[in-house]
Design a protein around this motif. Structure first.
Motif, short mmCIF file in Angstrom:
data_model
loop_
_atom_site.label_atom_id
_atom_site.label_comp_id
_atom_site.label_asym_id
_atom_site.label_seq_id
_atom_site.Cartn_x
_atom_site.Cartn_y
_atom_site.Cartn_z
N GLU A 54 0.84 -1.21 0.00
CA GLU A 54 0.00 0.00 0.00
C GLU A 54 0.87 1.25 0.00
OE1 GLU A 54 -3.12 0.38 -0.40
OE2 GLU A 54 -4.26 -1.30 0.40
N ASP A 55 1.97 1.24 0.76
CA ASP A 55 2.89 2.36 0.76
C ASP A 55 3.51 2.55 -0.63
OD1 ASP A 55 2.51 3.08 3.39
OD2 ASP A 55 4.29 2.07 4.15
N LEU A 56 3.95 1.46 -1.23
CA LEU A 56 4.58 1.54 -2.55
C LEU A 56 3.60 2.01 -3.62
CD1 LEU A 56 6.68 -1.76 -2.48
CD2 LEU A 56 7.56 0.58 -2.32
N ALA A 57 2.35 1.64 -3.49
CA ALA A 57 1.34 2.01 -4.49
C ALA A 57 1.06 3.51 -4.50
CB ALA A 57 0.05 1.23 -4.25
N ARG A 58 1.48 4.22 -3.46
CA ARG A 58 1.26 5.68 -3.39
C ARG A 58 2.41 6.47 -4.01
NH1 ARG A 58 -2.57 2.50 -1.10
NH2 ARG A 58 -4.33 3.76 -0.41
N SER A 63 6.83 4.27 -12.76
CA SER A 63 5.98 4.02 -13.91
C SER A 63 4.62 3.46 -13.50
CB SER A 63 6.66 3.03 -14.86
OG SER A 63 6.73 1.74 -14.26
N GLU A 64 3.65 3.61 -14.39
CA GLU A 64 2.33 3.04 -14.14
C GLU A 64 2.40 1.52 -14.03
OE1 GLU A 64 -0.40 4.38 -17.08
OE2 GLU A 64 -0.34 6.47 -16.45
N ALA A 65 3.34 0.92 -14.73
CA ALA A 65 3.50 -0.54 -14.65
C ALA A 65 3.91 -0.96 -13.24
CB ALA A 65 4.55 -1.01 -15.66
N GLU A 66 4.75 -0.16 -12.58
CA GLU A 66 5.15 -0.47 -11.21
C GLU A 66 3.96 -0.37 -10.26
OE1 GLU A 66 8.08 -1.41 -9.57
OE2 GLU A 66 8.57 -2.01 -11.62
N ALA A 68 0.80 -0.72 -11.08
CA ALA A 68 -0.09 -1.85 -11.40
C ALA A 68 0.41 -3.13 -10.74
CB ALA A 68 -0.17 -2.04 -12.91
N LYS A 69 1.73 -3.30 -10.70
CA LYS A 69 2.31 -4.46 -10.03
C LYS A 69 1.98 -4.44 -8.54
CE LYS A 69 6.80 -6.69 -9.21
NZ LYS A 69 8.27 -6.57 -9.46
N ASN A 70 2.08 -3.25 -7.93
CA ASN A 70 1.72 -3.11 -6.52
C ASN A 70 0.25 -3.45 -6.29
OD1 ASN A 70 3.76 -0.15 -6.41
ND2 ASN A 70 4.34 -2.19 -5.75
N LYS A 71 -0.62 -2.96 -7.15
CA LYS A 71 -2.06 -3.19 -7.00
C LYS A 71 -2.41 -4.67 -7.09
CE LYS A 71 -3.64 1.05 -6.51
NZ LYS A 71 -4.36 1.48 -5.28
N ARG A 72 -1.75 -5.38 -7.99
CA ARG A 72 -2.01 -6.82 -8.12
C ARG A 72 -1.51 -7.57 -6.89
NH1 ARG A 72 -0.90 -5.66 -13.72
NH2 ARG A 72 -2.78 -6.04 -14.95
N ALA A 73 -0.38 -7.13 -6.37
CA ALA A 73 0.13 -7.75 -5.14
C ALA A 73 -0.82 -7.50 -3.98
CB ALA A 73 1.52 -7.21 -4.82
N ILE A 74 -1.37 -6.29 -3.91
CA ILE A 74 -2.33 -5.95 -2.86
C ILE A 74 -3.53 -6.89 -2.91
CG2 ILE A 74 -4.05 -4.20 -2.19
CD1 ILE A 74 -1.86 -2.09 -2.88
N ASP A 75 -4.05 -7.13 -4.11
CA ASP A 75 -5.19 -8.05 -4.26
C ASP A 75 -4.85 -9.43 -3.72
OD1 ASP A 75 -6.85 -6.18 -5.37
OD2 ASP A 75 -6.67 -6.90 -7.43
#
Length: 222
Positions: A54-58, A63-66, A68-75
């Protein structure tokens, strides 16, 4: 540990001790082997991993790809966190004799609750999950009180927040112990509530279903 013994203090000690362990949460070998504590710690581990993502996603300079990678990991961590919460509830209810053990992990567990017991809307597992998040907040806020790169006002404000967080966790732990004591006495009960996280399941998420159909049409048309 018996199912009716106070649990909150032991949960708090486990959460806090794991947060001070250098290899945590990366090293899954740190998870206890005893079933209940294994799943309590697994829930905590996934909350810790989720917190970091969650910290990294902020971040705003990647890049947007990074992201998106965070968001998928969060899920993924959120799904695992909820799965572990359900395991905790199953084991506690089996220990309390409030669910048929053979059906406990099914989508329709068979209740063995005594007549007259009140239903608690929040489960013991969800309280433990909240205590895990509280442990993370407390750890993060305590670090704010020790920062040397901020002024005294920041540290003082953080100390006030830390004290409030500690009280809130104590209150939550008292409620957990109260629910378990009442459940052991036949006065209360809770259920295993299945989260059915459909967004992670390609059979249920409408966006993923649409993607599959489009891919199948493309393949068959080619």
């Amino acid at each position: 540990m018996t199912s009716s013994a106070p649990l909150a203090a032991a949960v708090t000690q486990l959460h806090d001790s794991l947060l001070t362990t250098p290899a945590w949460p990366a090293d899954a070998a740190l998870l206890p082997s005893e079933p209940l504590w294994h799943w309590v710690a697994t829930n905590h581990r996934n909350n810790c991993l989720l917190w970091a993502e969650e910290d990294l996603a902020r971040r705003t300079t990647v890049s947007e790809a990074e992201i998106a990678k965070n968001k998928r990991a969060i899920d993924g961590y959120n799904q695992a966190r909820n799965d572990a919460t359900e395991r905790v509830d199953e084991l506690l209810l089996i220990g309390l004799g409030l669910v048929d053990a053979e059906s406990a992990r099914s989508d329709a567990p068979r209740s063995t609750v005594p007549a007259g017991a009140r239903l608690n809307s929040e489960t013991a597992g969800s309280m433990i999950d909240r205590m895990s998040i509280m442990a993370l907040k407390i750890d993060a806020m305590r670090k704010q009180t020790l920062r040397s790169d901020v002024d005294d006002a920041h540290r003082a404000s953080s100390q006030v927040k830390l004290e409030r967080l500690l009280q809130q966790r104590q209150d939550l732990g008292d409620c957990l112990d109260g629910l378990l004591a009442d459940s052991a006495a036949g006065k209360a009960y809770f259920k295993v509530y299945r989260q059915f996280k459909m967004y992670n399941d390609a059979r249920f998420n409408p966006a993923l279903v649409a993607e599959q159909k489009a891919q199948q049409a493309k393949t068959s048309g080619g």
